[in-house]
Design an enzyme around this catalytic site. Structure first.
Site, PDB file in Angstrom:
ATOM      1  N   ASN A  18       7.728  -5.358  14.788  1.00  0.00           N
ATOM      2  CA  ASN A  18       8.846  -6.036  14.115  1.00  0.00           C
ATOM      3  C   ASN A  18       9.810  -6.509  15.198  1.00  0.00           C
ATOM      4  OD1 ASN A  18      10.873  -3.919  14.633  1.00  0.00           O
ATOM      5  ND2 ASN A  18       9.582  -2.706  13.269  1.00  0.00           N
ATOM      6  N   GLY A  36       2.336   1.502   9.964  1.00  0.00           N
ATOM      7  CA  GLY A  36       1.116   0.717  10.139  1.00  0.00           C
ATOM      8  C   GLY A  36       0.553   0.795  11.544  1.00  0.00           C
ATOM      9  N   SER A  51       0.452  -9.328  10.295  1.00  0.00           N
ATOM     10  CA  SER A  51       1.232  -9.711   9.090  1.00  0.00           C
ATOM     11  C   SER A  51       0.548  -9.440   7.753  1.00  0.00           C
ATOM     12  CB  SER A  51       1.667 -11.187   9.114  1.00  0.00           C
ATOM     13  OG  SER A  51       2.712 -11.394  10.029  1.00  0.00           O
ATOM     14  N   GLY A  77      -0.404  -6.553   6.412  1.00  0.00           N
ATOM     15  CA  GLY A  77      -0.119  -5.241   5.840  1.00  0.00           C
ATOM     16  C   GLY A  77       1.225  -5.271   5.140  1.00  0.00           C
ATOM     17  N   VAL A  78       2.177  -4.555   5.707  1.00  0.00           N
ATOM     18  CA  VAL A  78       3.536  -4.486   5.151  1.00  0.00           C
ATOM     19  C   VAL A  78       4.151  -5.876   4.964  1.00  0.00           C
ATOM     20  CG1 VAL A  78       5.883  -3.671   5.667  1.00  0.00           C
ATOM     21  CG2 VAL A  78       3.945  -2.184   6.084  1.00  0.00           C
ATOM     22  N   TYR A  79       3.797  -6.830   5.831  1.00  0.00           N
ATOM     23  CA  TYR A  79       4.398  -8.172   5.773  1.00  0.00           C
ATOM     24  C   TYR A  79       3.718  -9.085   4.749  1.00  0.00           C
ATOM     25  CZ  TYR A  79       7.562  -7.297   9.722  1.00  0.00           C
ATOM     26  OH  TYR A  79       8.561  -6.836  10.553  1.00  0.00           O
ATOM     27  N   ASP A 117       1.682  -0.503  14.219  1.00  0.00           N
ATOM     28  CA  ASP A 117       2.776  -0.280  15.174  1.00  0.00           C
ATOM     29  C   ASP A 117       2.995   1.226  15.389  1.00  0.00           C
ATOM     30  OD1 ASP A 117       5.018  -0.708  16.763  1.00  0.00           O
ATOM     31  OD2 ASP A 117       6.244  -1.573  15.162  1.00  0.00           O
ATOM     32  N   ASP A 167     -10.198   1.301  14.757  1.00  0.00           N
ATOM     33  CA  ASP A 167      -8.815   1.665  15.087  1.00  0.00           C
ATOM     34  C   ASP A 167      -8.490   1.049  16.445  1.00  0.00           C
ATOM     35  OD1 ASP A 167      -6.496   2.910  15.949  1.00  0.00           O
ATOM     36  OD2 ASP A 167      -7.179   4.935  15.495  1.00  0.00           O
ATOM     37  N   ILE A 168      -7.526   0.163  16.479  1.00  0.00           N
ATOM     38  CA  ILE A 168      -7.241  -0.590  17.707  1.00  0.00           C
ATOM     39  C   ILE A 168      -6.749   0.318  18.841  1.00  0.00           C
ATOM     40  CG2 ILE A 168      -4.837  -1.225  17.235  1.00  0.00           C
ATOM     41  CD1 ILE A 168      -5.661  -4.115  18.138  1.00  0.00           C
TER      42      ILE A 168
HETATM   43  N1  AR6 Z   1      -5.892  -0.255  14.030  1.00  0.00           N
HETATM   44  C1  AR6 Z   1      -6.111  -1.498  13.544  1.00  0.00           C
HETATM   45  N2  AR6 Z   1      -5.486  -2.000  12.467  1.00  0.00           N
HETATM   46  C2  AR6 Z   1      -4.616  -1.182  11.830  1.00  0.00           C
HETATM   47  C3  AR6 Z   1      -4.318   0.122  12.258  1.00  0.00           C
HETATM   48  C4  AR6 Z   1      -5.010   0.594  13.423  1.00  0.00           C
HETATM   49  N3  AR6 Z   1      -4.797   1.806  13.919  1.00  0.00           N
HETATM   50  N4  AR6 Z   1      -3.403   0.663  11.405  1.00  0.00           N
HETATM   51  C5  AR6 Z   1      -3.148  -0.262  10.463  1.00  0.00           C
HETATM   52  N5  AR6 Z   1      -3.871  -1.380  10.713  1.00  0.00           N
HETATM   53  P1  AR6 Z   1       0.804  -3.628   9.375  1.00  0.00           P
HETATM   54  P2  AR6 Z   1       2.304  -6.169   9.502  1.00  0.00           P
HETATM   55  C6  AR6 Z   1      -3.945  -2.647   9.969  1.00  0.00           C
HETATM   56  O1  AR6 Z   1       1.490  -3.244   8.126  1.00  0.00           O
HETATM   57  O2  AR6 Z   1       1.833  -6.575   8.149  1.00  0.00           O
HETATM   58  C7  AR6 Z   1       5.221  -2.094  10.868  1.00  0.00           C
HETATM   59  O3  AR6 Z   1       6.052  -1.126  10.286  1.00  0.00           O
HETATM   60  C8  AR6 Z   1      -3.459  -2.688   8.540  1.00  0.00           C
HETATM   61  O4  AR6 Z   1      -4.442  -2.107   7.665  1.00  0.00           O
HETATM   62  O5  AR6 Z   1       0.598  -2.599  10.432  1.00  0.00           O
HETATM   63  O6  AR6 Z   1       2.282  -7.181  10.600  1.00  0.00           O
HETATM   64  C9  AR6 Z   1       5.932  -2.921  11.934  1.00  0.00           C
HETATM   65  O7  AR6 Z   1       6.910  -2.169  12.629  1.00  0.00           O
HETATM   66  C10 AR6 Z   1      -3.352  -4.205   8.328  1.00  0.00           C
HETATM   67  O8  AR6 Z   1      -4.650  -4.757   8.090  1.00  0.00           O
HETATM   68  O9  AR6 Z   1       1.523  -4.878  10.111  1.00  0.00           O
HETATM   69  C11 AR6 Z   1       6.569  -3.999  11.125  1.00  0.00           C
HETATM   70  O10 AR6 Z   1       7.801  -3.593  10.557  1.00  0.00           O
HETATM   71  C12 AR6 Z   1      -2.867  -4.693   9.699  1.00  0.00           C
HETATM   72  O11 AR6 Z   1      -3.109  -3.598  10.613  1.00  0.00           O
HETATM   73  C13 AR6 Z   1       5.564  -4.260  10.030  1.00  0.00           C
HETATM   74  O12 AR6 Z   1       4.848  -3.029   9.862  1.00  0.00           O
HETATM   75  C14 AR6 Z   1      -1.400  -5.069   9.778  1.00  0.00           C
HETATM   76  O13 AR6 Z   1      -0.627  -4.203   8.931  1.00  0.00           O
HETATM   77  C15 AR6 Z   1       4.578  -5.333  10.406  1.00  0.00           C
HETATM   78  O14 AR6 Z   1       3.784  -5.640   9.290  1.00  0.00           O
END
Ligand code: AR6
Length: 171
Positions: A24, A32, A117, A119-121, A34, A10-11
């Site tokens: 974003n 996520g 990018s 995850g959600v992206y 963020d 967990d970062i």
């Molecule tokens: N520590 C490390 N990695 C994590 C954590 C954590 N605590 N939580 C999730 N991840 P995402 P994106 C991982 O969706 O694709 C947000 O709503 C997750 O499993 O967080 O860049 C923003 O506001 C995945 O491997 O980011 C934007 O709207 C990685 O982090 C949008 O999501 C990235 O997933 C950005 O989407």
């Protein structure tokens, strides 16, 4: 040359000079990683982000870390994956490169990234991992300030993809 580390975790728990937030373009929080960073840093982080007036995809902006163990948070919106023809690779490279340049400008020696990018992206994981490792490796070859870059992978699948990219890119 600096060191690249890859670990699962967990970062928000990382006691480094700067953690990077996969944000974003509004910089006003989200889900996520963020959401996790804003929750752990406390409400002052959102107040600081409100002063930044957003950030373009691939660019990066910095705030303090507030209640986080990290001194700084570097916020970068990665690209939303569409079909690969919308400059996604260049924009993802820019997110890593601009975050590292900003870290170096703030004299950070230790920096931690999430998998931007993927995850959600919806950026394809293996391609994103290769871009991340290539960009970080090339930066560390040229820059003497940043010494340790840690890729913090939240799940096992992400960890495996970054470990494979490390073998392919760094050796
Ligand atoms: N520590 C490390 N990695 C994590 C954590 C954590 N605590 N939580 C999730 N991840 P995402 P994106 C991982 O969706 O694709 C947000 O709503 C997750 O499993 O967080 O860049 C923003 O506001 C995945 O491997 O980011 C934007 O709207 C990685 O982090 C949008 O999501 C990235 O997933 C950005 O989407």
């Amino acid at each position: 040359m600096g060191i690249i580390k890859i670990q699962q975790g967990d970062i928000t728990t990382m006691a480094v000079d700067a953690i990077v937030n996969a944000a974003n373009t509004t910089l006003l929080g989200g889900g996520g990683v963020d959401g996790a960073i804003h929750q752990a840093a406390g409400p002052e982080l959102l107040v600081a982000c409100q002063q930044l007036h957003g950030c373009a995809t691939g660019e990066a902006k910095i705030t303090a870390g507030y209640q986080l163990p990290a001194k700084y948070v570097i916020h970068t919106p990665g690209p939303i994956w569409r079909d690969g023809s919308q400059s996604e690779a260049q924009l993802l490279h820019n997110s890593y490169a601009n975050s590292l340049a900003l870290a170096a400008a703030h004299h950070c020696r230790t920096v931690a990234f999430p998998s931007i990018s993927t995850g959600v992206y919806r950026y394809p994981l293996a391609q994103a991992a290769t871009i991340a490792l290539t960009t970080i490796r090339d930066f560390l070859l040229q820059n003497k300030g940043v010494q340790i870059v840690t890729l913090v992978c939240f799940d096992q699948r992400t960890l495996a993809a970054y470990q494979q990219a490390y073998r392919d890119v760094v050796g």
